[in-house]
Scaffold this motif. Sequence first.
Motif, PDB file in Angstrom:
ATOM      1  N   ARG A   1       0.847  -1.198   0.000  1.00 30.77           N
ATOM      2  CA  ARG A   1       0.000   0.000   0.000  1.00 30.77           C
ATOM      3  C   ARG A   1       0.871   1.232   0.000  1.00 30.77           C
ATOM      4  NH1 ARG A   1      -5.415  -0.598   1.485  1.00 30.77           N
ATOM      5  NH2 ARG A   1      -5.982  -2.762   1.937  1.00 30.77           N
ATOM      6  N   PHE A   2       0.457   2.221  -0.751  1.00 25.98           N
ATOM      7  CA  PHE A   2       1.137   3.509  -0.692  1.00 25.98           C
ATOM      8  C   PHE A   2       0.535   4.302   0.452  1.00 25.98           C
ATOM      9  CE2 PHE A   2       1.473   2.269  -5.210  1.00 25.98           C
ATOM     10  CZ  PHE A   2       2.847   2.159  -5.251  1.00 25.98           C
ATOM     11  N   PRO A   3       1.364   5.024   1.199  1.00 26.77           N
ATOM     12  CA  PRO A   3       0.849   5.742   2.370  1.00 26.77           C
ATOM     13  C   PRO A   3      -0.092   6.877   1.953  1.00 26.77           C
ATOM     14  CG  PRO A   3       3.090   6.417   1.904  1.00 26.77           C
ATOM     15  CD  PRO A   3       2.800   5.267   0.994  1.00 26.77           C
ATOM     16  N   ASP A   4      -1.081   7.154   2.779  1.00 25.34           N
ATOM     17  CA  ASP A   4      -1.917   8.340   2.568  1.00 25.34           C
ATOM     18  C   ASP A   4      -1.227   9.542   3.201  1.00 25.34           C
ATOM     19  OD1 ASP A   4      -4.060   7.126   1.231  1.00 25.34           O
ATOM     20  OD2 ASP A   4      -4.847   6.363   3.127  1.00 25.34           O
ATOM     21  N   PRO A   5      -1.416  10.722   2.632  1.00 25.49           N
ATOM     22  CA  PRO A   5      -0.829  11.911   3.254  1.00 25.49           C
ATOM     23  C   PRO A   5      -1.649  12.310   4.483  1.00 25.49           C
ATOM     24  CG  PRO A   5      -2.162  12.547   1.378  1.00 25.49           C
ATOM     25  CD  PRO A   5      -2.192  11.040   1.408  1.00 25.49           C
ATOM     26  N   VAL A   6      -1.003  13.011   5.383  1.00 22.05           N
ATOM     27  CA  VAL A   6      -1.706  13.549   6.558  1.00 22.05           C
ATOM     28  C   VAL A   6      -1.962  15.028   6.308  1.00 22.05           C
ATOM     29  CG1 VAL A   6      -1.572  13.972   9.036  1.00 22.05           C
ATOM     30  CG2 VAL A   6      -0.548  11.898   8.049  1.00 22.05           C
ATOM     31  N   ILE A   7      -3.231  15.398   6.271  1.00 22.62           N
ATOM     32  CA  ILE A   7      -3.597  16.787   5.959  1.00 22.62           C
ATOM     33  C   ILE A   7      -4.222  17.428   7.197  1.00 22.62           C
ATOM     34  CG2 ILE A   7      -4.959  18.283   4.443  1.00 22.62           C
ATOM     35  CD1 ILE A   7      -4.835  16.145   2.304  1.00 22.62           C
ATOM     36  N   GLU A   8      -3.565  18.486   7.696  1.00 22.11           N
ATOM     37  CA  GLU A   8      -4.082  19.185   8.884  1.00 22.11           C
ATOM     38  C   GLU A   8      -4.596  20.553   8.482  1.00 22.11           C
ATOM     39  OE1 GLU A   8      -0.937  19.422  11.701  1.00 22.11           O
ATOM     40  OE2 GLU A   8      -0.597  17.246  11.647  1.00 22.11           O
ATOM     41  N   ARG A   9      -5.793  20.859   8.941  1.00 22.99           N
ATOM     42  CA  ARG A   9      -6.365  22.174   8.658  1.00 22.99           C
ATOM     43  C   ARG A   9      -6.294  23.026   9.919  1.00 22.99           C
ATOM     44  NH1 ARG A   9      -9.236  21.785   3.816  1.00 22.99           N
ATOM     45  NH2 ARG A   9      -9.220  19.617   3.171  1.00 22.99           N
ATOM     46  N   ASP A  10      -5.864  24.234   9.727  1.00 21.83           N
ATOM     47  CA  ASP A  10      -5.732  25.174  10.832  1.00 21.83           C
ATOM     48  C   ASP A  10      -7.080  25.892  11.018  1.00 21.83           C
ATOM     49  OD1 ASP A  10      -4.276  26.495  12.776  1.00 21.83           O
ATOM     50  OD2 ASP A  10      -2.540  26.660  11.439  1.00 21.83           O
ATOM     51  N   ASP A  11      -7.091  26.873  11.897  1.00 21.53           N
ATOM     52  CA  ASP A  11      -8.303  27.696  12.034  1.00 21.53           C
ATOM     53  C   ASP A  11      -8.616  28.386  10.713  1.00 21.53           C
ATOM     54  OD1 ASP A  11      -8.404  26.935  14.610  1.00 21.53           O
ATOM     55  OD2 ASP A  11      -7.595  28.803  15.444  1.00 21.53           O
ATOM     56  N   ASP A  12      -7.519  28.816  10.054  1.00 21.20           N
ATOM     57  CA  ASP A  12      -7.674  29.427   8.740  1.00 21.20           C
ATOM     58  C   ASP A  12      -7.835  28.310   7.707  1.00 21.20           C
ATOM     59  OD1 ASP A  12      -7.459  30.609   6.307  1.00 21.20           O
ATOM     60  OD2 ASP A  12      -5.509  31.571   6.686  1.00 21.20           O
ATOM     61  N   PRO A  13      -9.014  28.195   7.070  1.00 21.00           N
ATOM     62  CA  PRO A  13      -9.247  27.078   6.145  1.00 21.00           C
ATOM     63  C   PRO A  13      -8.279  27.059   4.965  1.00 21.00           C
ATOM     64  CG  PRO A  13     -10.968  28.741   5.905  1.00 21.00           C
ATOM     65  CD  PRO A  13     -10.147  29.130   7.105  1.00 21.00           C
ATOM     66  N   ASP A  14      -7.664  28.194   4.696  1.00 19.36           N
ATOM     67  CA  ASP A  14      -6.722  28.237   3.572  1.00 19.36           C
ATOM     68  C   ASP A  14      -5.326  27.762   3.969  1.00 19.36           C
ATOM     69  OD1 ASP A  14      -8.589  29.081   1.867  1.00 19.36           O
ATOM     70  OD2 ASP A  14      -8.001  31.210   1.874  1.00 19.36           O
TER      71      ASP A  14
ATOM     72  N   LEU B   1      -3.352  24.959   4.930  1.00 15.55           N
ATOM     73  CA  LEU B   1      -3.216  23.513   5.069  1.00 15.55           C
ATOM     74  C   LEU B   1      -1.774  23.145   5.405  1.00 15.55           C
ATOM     75  CD1 LEU B   1      -5.147  22.049   1.992  1.00 15.55           C
ATOM     76  CD2 LEU B   1      -5.962  22.413   4.323  1.00 15.55           C
ATOM     77  N   GLN B   2      -1.643  22.143   6.278  1.00 14.51           N
ATOM     78  CA  GLN B   2      -0.327  21.554   6.547  1.00 14.51           C
ATOM     79  C   GLN B   2      -0.410  20.099   6.092  1.00 14.51           C
ATOM     80  OE1 GLN B   2       2.423  22.762   8.258  1.00 14.51           O
ATOM     81  NE2 GLN B   2       1.724  24.351   9.674  1.00 14.51           N
ATOM     82  N   ILE B   3       0.469  19.702   5.211  1.00 14.69           N
ATOM     83  CA  ILE B   3       0.382  18.343   4.669  1.00 14.69           C
ATOM     84  C   ILE B   3       1.705  17.622   4.846  1.00 14.69           C
ATOM     85  CG2 ILE B   3      -0.117  16.964   2.619  1.00 14.69           C
ATOM     86  CD1 ILE B   3      -1.609  19.390   1.495  1.00 14.69           C
ATOM     87  N   GLN B   4       1.624  16.423   5.459  1.00 13.73           N
ATOM     88  CA  GLN B   4       2.799  15.544   5.523  1.00 13.73           C
ATOM     89  C   GLN B   4       2.616  14.463   4.468  1.00 13.73           C
ATOM     90  OE1 GLN B   4       5.308  16.318   7.499  1.00 13.73           O
ATOM     91  NE2 GLN B   4       4.098  18.039   8.309  1.00 13.73           N
ATOM     92  N   GLY B   5       3.464  14.482   3.473  1.00 19.02           N
ATOM     93  CA  GLY B   5       3.316  13.515   2.392  1.00 19.02           C
ATOM     94  C   GLY B   5       4.604  12.769   2.113  1.00 19.02           C
ATOM     95  N   GLN B   6       4.644  12.122   0.987  1.00 22.24           N
ATOM     96  CA  GLN B   6       5.809  11.321   0.622  1.00 22.24           C
ATOM     97  C   GLN B   6       6.022  11.373  -0.891  1.00 22.24           C
ATOM     98  OE1 GLN B   6       6.048   6.855   0.524  1.00 22.24           O
ATOM     99  NE2 GLN B   6       6.998   7.112   2.532  1.00 22.24           N
ATOM    100  N   ILE B   7       7.279  11.312  -1.307  1.00 21.11           N
ATOM    101  CA  ILE B   7       7.586  11.117  -2.728  1.00 21.11           C
ATOM    102  C   ILE B   7       7.371   9.631  -3.029  1.00 21.11           C
ATOM    103  CG2 ILE B   7       9.341  11.279  -4.536  1.00 21.11           C
ATOM    104  CD1 ILE B   7       8.586  13.995  -3.379  1.00 21.11           C
ATOM    105  N   LEU B   8       6.414   9.333  -3.913  1.00 24.96           N
ATOM    106  CA  LEU B   8       6.156   7.928  -4.238  1.00 24.96           C
ATOM    107  C   LEU B   8       7.158   7.410  -5.257  1.00 24.96           C
ATOM    108  CD1 LEU B   8       2.256   7.798  -4.423  1.00 24.96           C
ATOM    109  CD2 LEU B   8       3.766   7.207  -2.519  1.00 24.96           C
ATOM    110  N   VAL B   9       7.311   8.134  -6.349  1.00 24.54           N
ATOM    111  CA  VAL B   9       8.278   7.719  -7.371  1.00 24.54           C
ATOM    112  C   VAL B   9       8.809   8.952  -8.085  1.00 24.54           C
ATOM    113  CG1 VAL B   9       7.037   5.546  -7.849  1.00 24.54           C
ATOM    114  CG2 VAL B   9       6.678   7.521  -9.320  1.00 24.54           C
ATOM    115  N   VAL B  10       9.931   8.773  -8.747  1.00 27.26           N
ATOM    116  CA  VAL B  10      10.471   9.790  -9.650  1.00 27.26           C
ATOM    117  C   VAL B  10      10.402   9.198 -11.051  1.00 27.26           C
ATOM    118  CG1 VAL B  10      12.525  11.102 -10.292  1.00 27.26           C
ATOM    119  CG2 VAL B  10      11.962  10.731  -7.868  1.00 27.26           C
ATOM    120  N   ASP B  11       9.783   9.909 -11.987  1.00 30.30           N
ATOM    121  CA  ASP B  11       9.663   9.318 -13.322  1.00 30.30           C
ATOM    122  C   ASP B  11      10.928   9.561 -14.144  1.00 30.30           C
ATOM    123  OD1 ASP B  11       9.541  11.808 -14.595  1.00 30.30           O
ATOM    124  OD2 ASP B  11       7.397  11.717 -14.971  1.00 30.30           O
ATOM    125  N   GLY B  12      10.934   9.092 -15.360  1.00 25.19           N
ATOM    126  CA  GLY B  12      12.138   9.139 -16.185  1.00 25.19           C
ATOM    127  C   GLY B  12      12.583  10.549 -16.538  1.00 25.19           C
TER     128      GLY B  12
END
Lengths: 289, 289, 289
Positions: free
Chosen positions: A189-202, A204-215
């Motif tokens: 399984r590929f990990p899901d990102p963690v998306i945190e919303r602050d008081d300000d809806p605009d 966003l804090q996102i913890q993600g991952q590089i899945l692959v690098v293409d050619g």
Amino acid sequence: MLTLASDFGTPYPAAMRAAIRQHSDAEILDVAHDFPRQDVRTAAFWLREVLPYAPPAVHCAVVDPGVGTDRSAIALRVGEHALVAPDNGLVLPAARELLDPPAIAGSGLRGVDPVDSPDQPSDESGDPGAASTPTEIEAFEILVDDPASSTFHGRDVFAPAAALIHERGVSEMDACPFLEPRTEYVDLRFPDPVIERDDDPDDLQIQGQILVVDGFGNAITNVPGDVLAERDRVEVDGTSWPVVDQYAAVESGTGLLTVGSHGNVEFAVNRGRGDGVFGVEAGDSISLR
Amino acid sequence: MLTLASDFGTPYPAAMRAAIRQHSDAEILDVAHDFPRQDVRTAAFWLREVLPYAPPAVHCAVVDPGVGTDRSAIALRVGEHALVAPDNGLVLPAARELLDPPAIAGSGLRGVDPVDSPDQPSDESGDPGAASTPTEIEAFEILVDDPASSTFHGRDVFAPAAALIHERGVSEMDACPFLEPRTEYVDLRFPDPVIERDDDPDDLQIQGQILVVDGFGNAITNVPGDVLAERDRVEVDGTSWPVVDQYAAVESGTGLLTVGSHGNVEFAVNRGRGDGVFGVEAGDSISLR
Amino acid sequence: MLTLASDFGTPYPAAMRAAIRQHSDAEILDVAHDFPRQDVRTAAFWLREVLPYAPPAVHCAVVDPGVGTDRSAIALRVGEHALVAPDNGLVLPAARELLDPPAIAGSGLRGVDPVDSPDQPSDESGDPGAASTPTEIEAFEILVDDPASSTFHGRDVFAPAAALIHERGVSEMDACPFLEPRTEYVDLRFPDPVIERDDDPDDLQIQGQILVVDGFGNAITNVPGDVLAERDRVEVDGTSWPVVDQYAAVESGTGLLTVGSHGNVEFAVNRGRGDGVFGVEAGDSISLR
């Protein structure tokens, strides 16, 4: 139709194609044979991106660092599709995607109704589309009398098994002499990102991952592209980058964030390599804001 | 038959092939998917070299630096051929070549009469060959309801449009719901060389250009090969080089001029790269004497 | 079926495919088009490894350093297979292998009887399998009216000749207007290793050769793989290396000996290039103990 994918480079896949022709006249569609060698994870990503766009087919994929060990060979059935591969998770992301397939490509052309497409699976019950929504992944082990007698399982096991499953029919896999139902298989399984919303809806804090690098050096993340909507710039690990629809919107050599064909956020460079400019590689954690 | 060409590398073209299979069972002939990225000019050259050798087909070609802008998607009809591409000139040189196609390959084999070839278009009027000489390029715009909904127009627009044109028939393009006749399109022409003859008929002065450099480093000019006939040496920008029929006629690493498969003068090196030894790249002006 | 192989890279082979389609609708199976340029020996090795796994077909292979000279073009018939190539030995190892073909791939799958395969050649005499064991290589010269009129014999001679032989039938080659029987052709043989047994039956001394290095850097010898059976380590030119079934059995970057898909001893490196670590290249003599 059969699809064929591997990390075998050239000319080994030609022997797989030749072996298929001993058992089946089905069309062979090559997905890619230049997946990074023995990199199950990257190949699994690309198979997930490509296979769900195909009509019902038997998909044969071989990236097999465990060849020579006692790893099993498996065949999965997802509705009218079958997937033949080593039991190392390679085809699991694609199999899950087949449970929830994308819209048929071309439905955005004016006046084109995908239901009219000649190759669409028909449902004898008269309920259009019902037949094409599988609900489960069924697994079989591929039985090989003497696995150690061959060091080229792509040619001697996977390709012939896929060809014979095609000839006998995906719906007849239960009766196939070299297939045995089983309930367990290696998942990936590929990990899901963690998306945190602050008081300000605009904000966003996102913890993600590089899945692959293409050619081309585009670094593809696990972050859904819609987080970029209506934004001009996004911070990656503290550095701000422009968000654009097309590479040419920034100067040559400049880094950018865009949404790739896979629908995810991608780090790229106009006429350059995104992995270099952003200093990332597959598996790296990244933080977006 | 469909032909498919792009600068997408791998495995993206497999998604185009899968998308075609949702709409058509037509054979897919891959031209190349490793054209230099976003280099419309080089791809246009190669399409001109390859497509006219094919029997009537729908040709889908995507090298598309303008994806994401409001550039149009077009479909051209040249007799029994159709060409589907972004509106950036990519397929215009090939389209013009189809107005004056080369002899069918193989007509030099002893006893082979190309008219007997099973796949040749027949002319019901009984006038052999008449049907295969189109006289004009007809243009259509491909109508897409929401182009911005996809970032992968190769998979979502061009490949399905080509497949559907093939299924409906090239002669029925006027009635196709997603095609609209138009009179304008972006053109792309390769420059003609300037050939000056002196009082001495053997003393030619030619101002030409490097059109492309192929993957082996051969620098292909716009100068027709017949200027090399009966000559042993030719000056390029003041330096004299041997004219040969085969690379092996000179020592390993030595530069040479020869006529390539495209019929033009080519700067090459026996077991080396012509672009390096001659110090040229695509677009450079060159002077032959 | 037609197979197609060359050292033409891209996109030249597409013109060969297009030319074939002017004469035949037969399926085209690409073997490889990235053979090392003008390296007849390496291409001959790979053709021998791949072609015998195919069902009866017309095989077209072009690696042709002598194009432009007066070398002949030949067509060989081996039972139901035909091989079309320049007369430089390119297809001779494959032709000989077709006299003694390998088992049909997939016969190790449980319950699979290769005789049941739908594509197997049938023998009208009722003697199964007899038709598929040819006993001789028959040679023909391909007659070209004006060879010098083309510099791209792949497109203009070999591909059309293969397509037309396919259409007329391999059994009808004697009646083909552009084929003339001949008894001589350039041969190419890979050397056999010299294996010396000492008083101690376990102490083998083998003088072999590196036949080719594949794209991953695996150095493939002419030494049959069974000499590695039951051995843990083998000396190569005086240095001892582990013998393993799978790359992953040694640490990353470590050299190893294994049996490749071709059945021969191969020098490889887990996640690295065997030619570098072992310091060998194609043609080198090697000594095993």
